[in-house]
Design an enzyme around this catalytic site. Structure first.
Site, PDB file in Angstrom:
ATOM      1  N   VAL A  66       0.938  -1.272   0.188  1.00 54.65           N
ATOM      2  CA  VAL A  66       0.358   0.105   0.072  1.00 54.65           C
ATOM      3  C   VAL A  66       1.097   1.480   0.014  1.00 54.65           C
ATOM      4  O   VAL A  66       0.266   2.083   0.031  1.00 54.65           O
ATOM      5  CB  VAL A  66      -0.752   0.112   0.865  1.00 54.65           C
ATOM      6  CG1 VAL A  66      -1.834  -1.227   0.752  1.00 54.65           C
ATOM      7  CG2 VAL A  66      -0.694  -0.059   2.753  1.00 54.65           C
ATOM      8  N   ASN A 121      -7.208  -1.344   6.366  1.00 55.10           N
ATOM      9  CA  ASN A 121      -5.932  -2.215   7.332  1.00 55.10           C
ATOM     10  C   ASN A 121      -4.994  -2.172   7.258  1.00 55.10           C
ATOM     11  O   ASN A 121      -4.443  -2.967   8.451  1.00 55.10           O
ATOM     12  CB  ASN A 121      -7.478  -3.312   8.221  1.00 55.10           C
ATOM     13  CG  ASN A 121      -6.977  -4.613   7.046  1.00 55.10           C
ATOM     14  OD1 ASN A 121      -7.318  -3.954   5.974  1.00 55.10           O
ATOM     15  ND2 ASN A 121      -7.527  -5.972   7.021  1.00 55.10           N
ATOM     16  N   SER A 163      -5.785   3.096  15.824  1.00 53.88           N
ATOM     17  CA  SER A 163      -5.022   2.098  17.268  1.00 53.88           C
ATOM     18  C   SER A 163      -5.096   3.183  17.919  1.00 53.88           C
ATOM     19  O   SER A 163      -5.274   4.483  17.586  1.00 53.88           O
ATOM     20  CB  SER A 163      -3.653   2.073  17.046  1.00 53.88           C
ATOM     21  OG  SER A 163      -3.273   1.801  17.949  1.00 53.88           O
ATOM     22  N   TYR A 193       4.716   5.108  15.040  1.00 53.70           N
ATOM     23  CA  TYR A 193       3.572   4.311  15.103  1.00 53.70           C
ATOM     24  C   TYR A 193       2.426   4.885  15.121  1.00 53.70           C
ATOM     25  O   TYR A 193       1.189   5.364  14.862  1.00 53.70           O
ATOM     26  CB  TYR A 193       3.123   3.234  15.830  1.00 53.70           C
ATOM     27  CG  TYR A 193       2.218   2.564  15.646  1.00 53.70           C
ATOM     28  CD1 TYR A 193       2.187   1.361  14.727  1.00 53.70           C
ATOM     29  CD2 TYR A 193       1.689   1.745  16.963  1.00 53.70           C
ATOM     30  CE1 TYR A 193       1.075   0.806  14.821  1.00 53.70           C
ATOM     31  CE2 TYR A 193      -0.086   1.666  16.544  1.00 53.70           C
ATOM     32  CZ  TYR A 193      -0.044   0.519  15.659  1.00 53.70           C
ATOM     33  OH  TYR A 193      -1.362  -0.387  15.438  1.00 53.70           O
ATOM     34  N   ALA A 224       2.157   8.128  15.668  1.00 54.78           N
ATOM     35  CA  ALA A 224       2.082   9.225  14.556  1.00 54.78           C
ATOM     36  C   ALA A 224       1.276   9.022  13.413  1.00 54.78           C
ATOM     37  O   ALA A 224       0.554   9.481  12.842  1.00 54.78           O
ATOM     38  CB  ALA A 224       3.934  10.097  14.243  1.00 54.78           C
ATOM     39  N   LYS A 226      -0.485   6.222  13.531  1.00 53.42           N
ATOM     40  CA  LYS A 226      -1.895   5.608  13.476  1.00 53.42           C
ATOM     41  C   LYS A 226      -3.286   7.195  14.574  1.00 53.42           C
ATOM     42  O   LYS A 226      -3.976   7.377  13.014  1.00 53.42           O
ATOM     43  CB  LYS A 226      -2.121   5.043  14.977  1.00 53.42           C
ATOM     44  CG  LYS A 226      -2.096   3.524  14.187  1.00 53.42           C
ATOM     45  CD  LYS A 226      -2.466   2.973  12.450  1.00 53.42           C
ATOM     46  CE  LYS A 226      -1.963   1.943  12.861  1.00 53.42           C
ATOM     47  NZ  LYS A 226      -3.017   1.208  11.208  1.00 53.42           N
ATOM     48  N   ILE A 257      -4.953  -6.264  20.714  1.00 54.62           N
ATOM     49  CA  ILE A 257      -5.867  -7.060  20.040  1.00 54.62           C
ATOM     50  C   ILE A 257      -4.770  -8.584  19.352  1.00 54.62           C
ATOM     51  O   ILE A 257      -3.850  -8.608  19.472  1.00 54.62           O
ATOM     52  CB  ILE A 257      -6.414  -6.818  18.970  1.00 54.62           C
ATOM     53  CG1 ILE A 257      -7.412  -5.513  18.960  1.00 54.62           C
ATOM     54  CG2 ILE A 257      -7.223  -7.994  17.785  1.00 54.62           C
ATOM     55  CD1 ILE A 257      -8.711  -5.465  19.658  1.00 54.62           C
TER      56      ILE A 257
END
Length: 191
Positions: free
Chosen positions: A7, A33, A85, A98, A100, A102, A131
């Site tokens: 992606v 996702n 998240s 991570y 930043a 999200k 999760i």
């Protein structure tokens, strides 16, 4: 059928979206996702770490929406659900890049929802907590136990529970919901 793409690569995303549209005629719902994570002290982060995290987690959302949204706008119909998240809301130690990335997904979601709402397209975000996924498989049993203890429901969430929220936001019962961030975190962040 399964269509894959990096992606972070706009050309790969365009090819994936074109293949899906050719097969199905059009895309009614897009769920962004794809994501990566990495735990590192901020002082140890490299420019390459930062660039890769942002290009996959935030850039991927941009690339897929850019490919799929024109058809939704033409049909005045569509659902986009972006996966963020809880760390994009609260931030997490040793996960600055991570968190930043999200947080960027949340801002993107809210802004795009305002822009495309008049055309009948909804854009929402799901912010999972801890999760039981491959991404969290590297956490020690002690860390998982501590996270369970911090979660009011006293357990780790399942991928199916996140999927249930996504399915709801993609369905007809969510047609008047847009620009929202739904936390699926067992109460971890509270209100």
């Amino acid at each position: 059928e399964l269509y894959r793409a990096d992606v972070a690569d706009p050309a790969a995303v365009e090819a994936m979206a074109a293949a899906a549209e050719k097969r199905f005629g059009h895309i009614d719902a897009l769920v962004n996702n794809a994501g990566i994570a990495q735990q590192k002290l901020f002082t140890d982060l490299t420019a390459a770490d930062w660039d890769r995290m942002l290009s996959v987690n935030a850039g991927g959302v941009f690339h897929t929406c850019r490919c799929v949204l024109p058809g939704m706008l033409r049909r005045h119909s569509g659902r986009i659900v972006n996966i963020s998240s809880i760390w994009g809301i609260s931030g997490a130690s040793c996960e600055v890049h991570y968190s930043a990335s999200k947080a960027a997904v949340i801002g993107f979601t809210r802004a795009l929802a305002q822009e495309v709402g008049p055309s009948g397209v909804t854009v929402n975000c799901v912010a999972p907590g801890v999760i039981d996924t491959e991404m969290n498989a590297n956490l020690s049993p002690e860390t998982l136990a501590a996270l369970c203890g911090e979660t009011p429901l006293c357990r780790i969430g399942s991928p199916e529970e996140v999927a249930d929220a996504v399915v709801f936001l993609c369905g007809g019962k969510a047609r008047f919901i847009t620009g929202q961030v739904l936390k699926v975190d067992g109460g971890f962040l509270g209100g």
